[in-house]
Design a protein around this motif. Structure first.
Motif, PDB file in Angstrom:
ATOM      1  N   GLY A 111      48.331  51.116  37.497  1.00  0.00           N
ATOM      2  CA  GLY A 111      49.624  51.095  38.172  1.00  0.00           C
ATOM      3  C   GLY A 111      49.944  49.722  38.717  1.00  0.00           C
ATOM      4  O   GLY A 111      49.075  48.884  38.955  1.00  0.00           O
ATOM      5  N   ILE A 112      51.240  49.482  38.941  1.00  0.00           N
ATOM      6  CA  ILE A 112      51.684  48.176  39.415  1.00  0.00           C
ATOM      7  C   ILE A 112      51.289  47.972  40.865  1.00  0.00           C
ATOM      8  O   ILE A 112      50.876  46.886  41.275  1.00  0.00           O
ATOM      9  N   TRP A 113      51.431  49.021  41.674  1.00  0.00           N
ATOM     10  CA  TRP A 113      51.193  48.885  43.108  1.00  0.00           C
ATOM     11  C   TRP A 113      49.777  49.302  43.529  1.00  0.00           C
ATOM     12  O   TRP A 113      49.474  49.331  44.719  1.00  0.00           O
ATOM     13  N   SER A 114      48.939  49.661  42.596  1.00  0.00           N
ATOM     14  CA  SER A 114      47.602  50.142  42.921  1.00  0.00           C
ATOM     15  C   SER A 114      46.546  49.253  42.282  1.00  0.00           C
ATOM     16  O   SER A 114      46.601  48.990  41.074  1.00  0.00           O
ATOM     17  N   ALA A 115      45.617  48.788  43.088  1.00  0.00           N
ATOM     18  CA  ALA A 115      44.509  47.969  42.586  1.00  0.00           C
ATOM     19  C   ALA A 115      43.306  48.859  42.330  1.00  0.00           C
ATOM     20  O   ALA A 115      43.144  49.921  42.931  1.00  0.00           O
ATOM     21  N   ASP A 116      42.457  48.421  41.411  1.00  0.00           N
ATOM     22  CA  ASP A 116      41.229  49.169  41.131  1.00  0.00           C
ATOM     23  C   ASP A 116      40.313  49.170  42.357  1.00  0.00           C
ATOM     24  O   ASP A 116      40.316  48.226  43.162  1.00  0.00           O
ATOM     25  N   VAL A 117      39.549  50.229  42.458  1.00  0.00           N
ATOM     26  CA  VAL A 117      38.552  50.333  43.520  1.00  0.00           C
ATOM     27  C   VAL A 117      37.243  49.780  42.968  1.00  0.00           C
ATOM     28  O   VAL A 117      36.784  50.204  41.901  1.00  0.00           O
ATOM     29  N   ALA A 118      36.607  48.839  43.689  1.00  0.00           N
ATOM     30  CA  ALA A 118      35.417  48.189  43.142  1.00  0.00           C
ATOM     31  C   ALA A 118      34.509  47.694  44.259  1.00  0.00           C
ATOM     32  O   ALA A 118      34.934  47.509  45.398  1.00  0.00           O
ATOM     33  N   ALA A 119      33.230  47.496  43.899  1.00  0.00           N
ATOM     34  CA  ALA A 119      32.231  46.922  44.810  1.00  0.00           C
ATOM     35  C   ALA A 119      31.323  46.017  43.987  1.00  0.00           C
ATOM     36  O   ALA A 119      30.988  46.325  42.841  1.00  0.00           O
ATOM     37  N   SER A 120      30.923  44.884  44.586  1.00  0.00           N
ATOM     38  CA  SER A 120      30.165  43.881  43.833  1.00  0.00           C
ATOM     39  C   SER A 120      28.721  43.789  44.310  1.00  0.00           C
ATOM     40  O   SER A 120      28.377  44.224  45.423  1.00  0.00           O
ATOM     41  N   LEU A 121      27.864  43.232  43.447  1.00  0.00           N
ATOM     42  CA  LEU A 121      26.473  42.917  43.790  1.00  0.00           C
ATOM     43  C   LEU A 121      26.005  41.799  42.881  1.00  0.00           C
ATOM     44  O   LEU A 121      26.591  41.558  41.809  1.00  0.00           O
ATOM     45  N   HIS A 122      24.938  41.117  43.299  1.00  0.00           N
ATOM     46  CA  HIS A 122      24.373  40.028  42.515  1.00  0.00           C
ATOM     47  C   HIS A 122      23.005  40.430  41.990  1.00  0.00           C
ATOM     48  O   HIS A 122      22.169  40.923  42.738  1.00  0.00           O
ATOM     49  N   VAL A 123      22.799  40.219  40.689  1.00  0.00           N
ATOM     50  CA  VAL A 123      21.520  40.500  40.044  1.00  0.00           C
ATOM     51  C   VAL A 123      20.864  39.170  39.687  1.00  0.00           C
ATOM     52  O   VAL A 123      21.480  38.325  39.030  1.00  0.00           O
ATOM     53  N   ASP A 124      19.624  38.989  40.126  1.00  0.00           N
ATOM     54  CA  ASP A 124      18.893  37.754  39.874  1.00  0.00           C
ATOM     55  C   ASP A 124      17.644  38.087  39.052  1.00  0.00           C
ATOM     56  O   ASP A 124      16.782  38.841  39.495  1.00  0.00           O
TER      57      ASP A 124
END
Length: 350
Positions: A111-124
């Motif tokens: 949608g134009i007015w809706s952003a995706d729901v997301a969460a980040s992490l770093h893998v080393d």
């Protein structure tokens, strides 16, 4: 109109609270890792994805739940959604150095007015060693197994098991087979990222610190050997007045043996049980009331017996006086005779 605009703005804000995952990870090279991504109930029917990149808006998609899946064993990156538990998992296999970086758990809202729901992490992706359990214990005569893991860089290196602080004690695997074995220690390397060390027939002297080693990488492991447990069982046969006690000793798994020792002893427990029963009966309210009633009855009986004895004594004395006065009925002048009351409740007056 204003309410819908505010909701649209809120949907554009970062909503990492709607989806959560683990923190940053360090994974041995050549190993696999599985990452859980938890989401809110309203996103159960949405498409989930796993992508790589520092920014979510331009990250590279690696796996999606709406794309056909190949065999799980062939996929380097696999994704699986469980809407019942509200979590989707991502598995990355055989990690290499260039797999280090930022990744995102994402829910595709659209949608134009809706952003995706997301969460980040770093893998080393790192190189070195680790152990599944750095502290193990076992009884004397039994065995323990230590699981040592190494990164892909050390796959072809010889594997060692050493007593801590004593390099001369190291046991080394064969370069081709990856195996070392003697009467007390077995080392087995799967050539895929882990090797196991099994210590057999443990003795108290085996307690202490050891090393898992691959090339120059080492991981410490502590082994604690505990005394052998002796289990005692006792029973009493029906109608028998003797009790047999049996002592059973454990034996090494590699050399199964059993030792039984029989000793006949007098049975103290039935006496204790009978005494407990008597004490419980004596302490019951019914028994206390019965004792009180008996005591009261004894007191009343004693009182009646004493009154009867006194009454009998008075009557006997009255009869004796009457007999003495009757011996001389015509003698003396009875006009000045005294009246004697033997008992205030008696009608016999002389």
């Amino acid at each position: 109109m204003h309410l819908s605009f505010i909701l649209a703005l809120l949907s554009c804000l970062p909503v990492s609270l709607c989806i959560t995952t683990v923190g940053d990870l360090a994974v041995l090279g050549g190993r696999s890792v599985t990452i859980p991504c938890h989401y809110e109930p309203q996103y159960a029917g949405y498409v989930k994805y796993w992508c790589r990149g520092r920014m979510r808006e331009i990250c590279t998609s690696l796996a999606r739940t709406d794309t056909p899946r190949s065999s799980a064993s062939e996929e380097q990156v696999a994704i699986f959604d469980d809407p019942v538990q509200l979590v989707f998992t991502v598995t990355m296999r055989e990690l290499k150095d260039d797999d280090s970086g930022w990744y995102w758990c994402g829910v595709e809202v659209g949608g134009i007015w809706s952003a995706d729901v997301a969460a980040s992490l770093h893998v080393d992706v790192v190189h070195g060693m680790s152990v599944v359990n750095s502290r193990l214990s076992g009884e004397e005569g039994t065995s323990v197994t230590v699981e040592c893991q190494y990164s892909d860089k050390y796959r072809d290196s010889e594997k060692k098991w050493c007593r801590s602080g004593d390099w001369s004690s190291c046991l080394v695997t064969d370069a081709e087979s990856g195996i070392y074995e003697d009467k007390l220690v077995v080392i087995s390397d799967d050539k895929k990222g882990s090797f196991s060390v099994t210590l057999k027939n443990l003795q108290k002297r085996d307690s202490g610190w050891y090393w898992c080693a691959a090339a120059q990488q080492q991981m410490s492991v502590h082994i604690m050997v505990t005394p052998r447990v002796t289990t005692s069982m006792s029973w009493r046969a029906m109608g028998s007045s003797s009790t047999a006690a049996v002592s059973v000793k454990t034996s090494p798994t590699s050399q199964p043996q059993s030792t039984s020792q029989y000793t006949y002893v007098p049975p103290p427990k039935p006496i204790a049980k009978d005494w407990d029963y008597q004490r419980h009966f004596m302490e019951s309210p019914l028994m206390v009331c019965a004792v009180i009633v008996i005591l009261v009855a004894l007191v009343m009986l004693s009182y009646k017996l004493w009154n009867h004895y006194r009454k009998t004594q008075r009557q006997r004395r009255a009869m004796e006086i009457k007999a003495r006065l009757s011996e001389h009925p015509g003698d003396g002048d009875w006009q000045n005779a005294s009246v004697v009351f033997l008992n205030s409740g008696s009608h016999q007056v002389f």
